[in-house]
Write an enzyme that holds these catalytic residues in place. Sequence first.
Site, PDB file in Angstrom:
ATOM      1  N   ASP A   2      -8.131  -4.886  16.381  1.00 17.07           N
ATOM      2  CA  ASP A   2      -7.117  -3.958  16.894  1.00 17.07           C
ATOM      3  C   ASP A   2      -7.654  -2.529  16.975  1.00 17.07           C
ATOM      4  O   ASP A   2      -8.719  -2.210  16.440  1.00 17.07           O
ATOM      5  CB  ASP A   2      -5.891  -3.966  15.987  1.00 17.07           C
ATOM      6  CG  ASP A   2      -5.212  -5.325  15.960  1.00 17.07           C
ATOM      7  OD1 ASP A   2      -5.382  -6.085  16.926  1.00 17.07           O
ATOM      8  OD2 ASP A   2      -4.518  -5.610  14.962  1.00 17.07           O
ATOM      9  N   TYR A  42     -12.342 -10.335   6.097  1.00 21.28           N
ATOM     10  CA  TYR A  42     -11.910  -8.956   6.315  1.00 21.28           C
ATOM     11  C   TYR A  42     -11.767  -8.259   4.973  1.00 21.28           C
ATOM     12  O   TYR A  42     -11.476  -8.894   3.949  1.00 21.28           O
ATOM     13  CB  TYR A  42     -10.554  -8.916   7.028  1.00 21.28           C
ATOM     14  CG  TYR A  42     -10.599  -9.145   8.516  1.00 21.28           C
ATOM     15  CD1 TYR A  42     -10.749  -8.082   9.397  1.00 21.28           C
ATOM     16  CD2 TYR A  42     -10.465 -10.423   9.038  1.00 21.28           C
ATOM     17  CE1 TYR A  42     -10.778  -8.288  10.775  1.00 21.28           C
ATOM     18  CE2 TYR A  42     -10.481 -10.647  10.411  1.00 21.28           C
ATOM     19  CZ  TYR A  42     -10.635  -9.579  11.270  1.00 21.28           C
ATOM     20  OH  TYR A  42     -10.661  -9.780  12.626  1.00 21.28           O
TER      21      TYR A  42
END
Length: 496
Positions: free
Chosen positions: A52, A110
Site C-alpha cells: 500500500d 511483515y
Amino acid sequence: MKRVKMVLAYDGTNYCGWQLQTNGITVEEVLNKTLSRLLEEPVAVIGASRTDSGVHAECNVAVFDTESRMPADKICFALNERLPEDIRVLSSEEVASDWHPRKQNSVKTYEYRILNRKVNLPTRRLYCHFCYFPLNVEKMRQAASFLTGEHDFRSFCTARGQAEDTVRTIYRIDVAEERDMIAIQVSGSGFLYNMVRIIAGTLIKVGMGVYPPEHVKEILRARNRQAAGPTAPAKGLTLMKLEYKTELEKKIIGKNEDWEYCLIQTEIPAKQKAYLFINRCRPEDFDRLLARVTHQAVRNGACQVYVCDREEEKKLVPGKAYGYYTFRHGHDMLEMSKKVLPAEEEEEEKEPWEEVKPWQVSDLCALYNEIFYNVPNSASVTEDEIRQWMANSSWHMFFIMSQGQRAGFLMLVEKGKTVDIDSLGIRKGFRGRGLAKKVLRRVEMTASKKGIQTLALGVSSINRDAVYLYEQLGFSVKSVTSRWYVTEGKPREGEK
C-alpha cells in the site's frame, strides 16, 4: 524472450504504493519506465506483493519478460544506476517462462514498528508509528497468540478491499521489544488488504489496556471489521521477507474452532491426485472451505481431488458448484469381514511368504507403490511410514513369493480377536494365477490356529475384481466406512 526475476527493496514514503495508480507515482510505474528505457522495449513488471501507499519493503519480488540479450544477473546493476535512491534491485536472475511471483506457495513476513516513548524522534518518523502511551508488550504477545493458525480474518480486512475468501494462515507472530522500539513480526501464507496494519492497530489497543488479550478471540469470531482495532499508519509497515517453498507440502492440516480438515498431497507429483478429509465444519463455512482447499490442491498440480466428508450430517452435494468445481460420487470404502473357520490340514502345495526384514523397507515401499499406483483410493506410502508400522508389534509384513520371485506383499494388523488385512497386493505379471486366493486361505488357517475369530479388510467399491474375490472366500460387506466424491480438471484459463 526470457523471464527475469528481481528482488527489490524500497522506501515507500514518496510512493502511492506498488500498483499503478492514476492519482500518483508508484513503485511499479518507476520500474516499468526505467526498465523500458534501459532495455529499449516496453516492459511491464508483475509484483509478488502489492504494498500500500507509504509501506516499505526490504524483500519484494517481481518478474518481467524481455527480448534483451543483456544477461539477467547483470540487469540489477544497470537498473540501479538509473533508479532513484529510494528503490534498489538487490538481485536479478532468469527463471522459467511460466514462473509467476503470486502463483507460488510462499511465506511472507511483515514487520510493524512502533516507537513507544514520550517524545517522537524525527529520524524515525518515516519508518515507525509513534505511540506515547506506555504499551504492555506481554499482553500484546498474549493477544497475538490467538491469531496464529488458519482463521477467517474478515474482522482484520478493510471492507472496501475485502477478498471473496477471507481465510488466511498465520504461521508465526512475534512481539519483540528493544528499548523504546516494539516490533510486531507476522509470517503467513498471504494477507488481506490492510490485514497486518489492522492486527497492529488491534494489538496496540491491547497494549494500552483498551482490550484484554482474550478479546482478540471474540474479534476473530465476530467476522466484522468494526469489531477490531484501527488500521495502524502505513509508514510503520515493512515487507521483510518473501520465501518461496521449493517442495510441495505432503500434508496440510487446517484446524480451529470452526473446522478441521486434512489435505493429503503426496500423490500430486506422480499421479496428480489429492485427497481431502473434512472432519468437521460449521455449515455456513462448508462451501467456502471445500472450494478454497480444492482450489489450493489444483493450483499445486492436482487434476483429481477426492473428498471425504466425515461428519455424520453430510454437506457435500453432487453436481453443485463449489467455486470453480463440481463433484460427483467416486466410490465408497467398504468394510468386509468373515468368521474364521476351524483350521484344516495344511495343503501340501502352497505359495510361501517371507517376513519383511528391517533392511528391506525400501524394497517393500517400492513394491507397494508400484502395485497400488492405479488402485482407487490407494495412497502412496513412504519408507518412514513403513518403519513406524514395523515398530508396532501388532503389524506383520510379508513378501508374497512365487517361483523364487517377489510376487506381491501382505500387511496384517492384529486387533485382539480380529486380524485386519490392511493391504494385499499382487504384481501385474503374477495376477490371474489364484495367488491372492491362496494367500488369503493361508491367512485364515494361521489365524485359526492362533485363536483369531474374525478377518476384516477394507476395499473400494469400484475395485470390483477385489470385491468379487473376497466374496468368493466368504467375506461380506458390513458397512460403508467412507464415501468419496471427486472433481476433475483444472479451472478455466484466467481463473487461477
